[in-house]
Scaffold this active site. Structure first.
Site, mmCIF file in Angstrom:
data_model
loop_
_atom_site.group_PDB
_atom_site.id
_atom_site.type_symbol
_atom_site.label_atom_id
_atom_site.label_comp_id
_atom_site.label_asym_id
_atom_site.label_seq_id
_atom_site.Cartn_x
_atom_site.Cartn_y
_atom_site.Cartn_z
ATOM 1 C CD GLU A 52 -3.188 8.358 30.273
ATOM 2 O OE1 GLU A 52 -2.447 8.503 31.258
ATOM 3 O OE2 GLU A 52 -3.400 7.231 29.749
ATOM 4 C CD GLU A 89 -4.981 11.298 36.951
ATOM 5 O OE1 GLU A 89 -4.237 12.301 36.897
ATOM 6 O OE2 GLU A 89 -4.738 10.241 36.350
ATOM 7 C CG ASP A 145 0.281 12.256 28.808
ATOM 8 O OD1 ASP A 145 -0.879 11.849 29.007
ATOM 9 O OD2 ASP A 145 0.667 13.382 29.148
#
Length: 418
Positions: free
Chosen positions: A219, A250, A403
């Site tokens: 992750e 990201e 998450d």
């Protein structure tokens, strides 16, 4: 291997409690003072963008953390991507989770009973991360937030040095996992360049010790150092993991760090263009994933942004991906609104109803059909599964959403033994 206590509260309330006046925004790669904090907070609040920064002054951070955790509006939660993914998976009563992050007394108390913490992972003090939330339309001085999001910062040396990685890998023999989830590499940005490089090499050696028949998911999280990102991608970590989870910030940072497709794009405007996202994801698997000529293990990327999610896989390695991407989208809608199931009165659709699948090759145009919300297309041995997200109108809690999405997607994914 990153775990902490998240102190969640309104960013504006904390800055007021600290006596910090509104200021013009300015980006800082590392925070050294209250002045840096207020400028960086204003910079990202103005854009409605998530960000995470290291606060280098230990004493100043302790004072801010004390003010934050004692604020009447503050809420304390399990934090750190690893602990959050563990907590999410632990809600399934049939699963046992091994967590090896630095676990202090408060965090231990907050963890689910299904989460096992080895004694070597326990420490006397908790690591606190401060999560400053703001709502869409909220004002602070001249700054007005276009969307709800949060700004995260910490002075976290234990997670920053990946202190618990070796403990984690050595605990796997006894635990015998079906899946390994790694996170926390972004925390190393607070280290010196030499320390970071040495620790990354040690991390790679540890990860290489994990038996190859256990799938590994990595992750990612917010980063600012392109060289470090490039090291993780090119030489070291990507070829060792089977799966990656990441968001739009990201993804853009990855392509900028490696001069990939659309690297000249400075930032997203509004909802990230599906064709652009799809091009970058395709390039990542083509350049860094498993091919006939390359011995990389990387065969799956789970991309999530507010409006939609995409699961991209190299054919022949994964099954049940339509269910996996749908489960991730459902988790986003329920967790943000804090409801058990999707409540249609509390959500709305932000995804484009029509889009093209690429900007670098002859694209196909796709129109969404509400009766079949997962759309699938193919490109050179790579499958794309796309689904819109039912976005929460008034999110109760945005932290840990990525998450939860990745954890849920992994739970529904079927990995084919190679």
């Amino acid at each position: 291997v990153n775990a902490c206590v998240d102190v969640v509260l309104s960013g504006v309330k904390l800055l007021e409690a600290l006596g910090l006046e509104p200021s013009d925004g300015k980006n800082h790669a590392v925070l050294t003072s209250g002045q840096d904090l207020r400028e960086a907070f204003a910079h990202f609040m103005e854009r409605g963008a998530a960000a995470e920064r290291f606060f280098s002054d230990a004493e100043a951070f302790q004072d801010i953390a004390r003010t934050a955790s004692e604020h009447p509006a503050a809420q304390l939660y399990v934090g750190g991507n690893a602990a959050l993914i563990g907590q999410k998976l632990a809600t399934n009563p049939d699963l046992k989770i091994l967590l090896c992050g630095p676990v202090g007394p408060k965090l231990h108390e907050l963890l689910d009973d299904n989460v096992v913490v080895p004694p070597e992972s326990m420490q006397e003090r908790d690591e606190f991360h401060l999560i400053l939330e703001y709502q869409a339309g909220e004002q602070w001085g001249r700054v007005r937030a276009p969307a709800a999001n949060r700004f995260i910062f910490s002075h976290d040396l234990s997670n920053g040095a990946l202190n618990m990685l070796e403990v984690f890998v050595s605990s796997l023999d006894e635990f015998q996992p079906d899946l390994v989830v790694l996170s926390g590499l972004h925390m190393m940005e607070g280290q010196s360049k030499e320390m970071r490089q040495r620790r990354l090499m040690e991390a790679v050696a540890s990860i290489s010790d994990i038996p190859t028949d256990i799938p590994i998911h990595l992750e990612l999280a917010s980063m600012t150092d392109q060289d470090f990102m490039s090291n993780i991608m090119h030489q070291q970590v990507f070829p060792l993991v089977n799966s990656i989870g990441l968001n739009e910030q990201e993804l853009l940072f990855l392509t900028q760090a490696a001069s990939g497709p659309h690297a000249s794009l400075a930032s997203w405007s509004g909802v990230p263009d599906v064709g652009v996202v799809s091009d970058i994801l395709f390039w990542l698997l083509k350049e860094h994933g498993r091919t006939a000529e390359r011995a990389s293990d990387l065969t799956r990327i789970h991309f999530h942004t507010l409006a939609y999610h995409m699961l991209v896989t190299v054919d022949g390695h994964w099954g049940n991906q339509a269910a996996a991407v749908a489960a991730g989208a459902r988790a986003a809608g329920t967790q943000a609104c804090a409801t058990d199931t999707i409540d249609t009165s509390k959500v709305f659709l932000k995804a484009p109803l029509e889009f093209v699948t690429s900007h670098t090759e002859a694209p196909s145009k796709i129109s969404l059909n509400p009766d079949e919300p997962v759309v699938r297309w193919h490109r050179e041995g790579i499958s794309f599964h796309f689904t819109p997200v039912l976005v929460c109108k008034n999110p109760v809690r945005t932290v840990g959403l990525g998450d939860a999405i990745s954890a849920e997607g992994l739970l529904y994914s079927e990995v084919y033994p190679q």
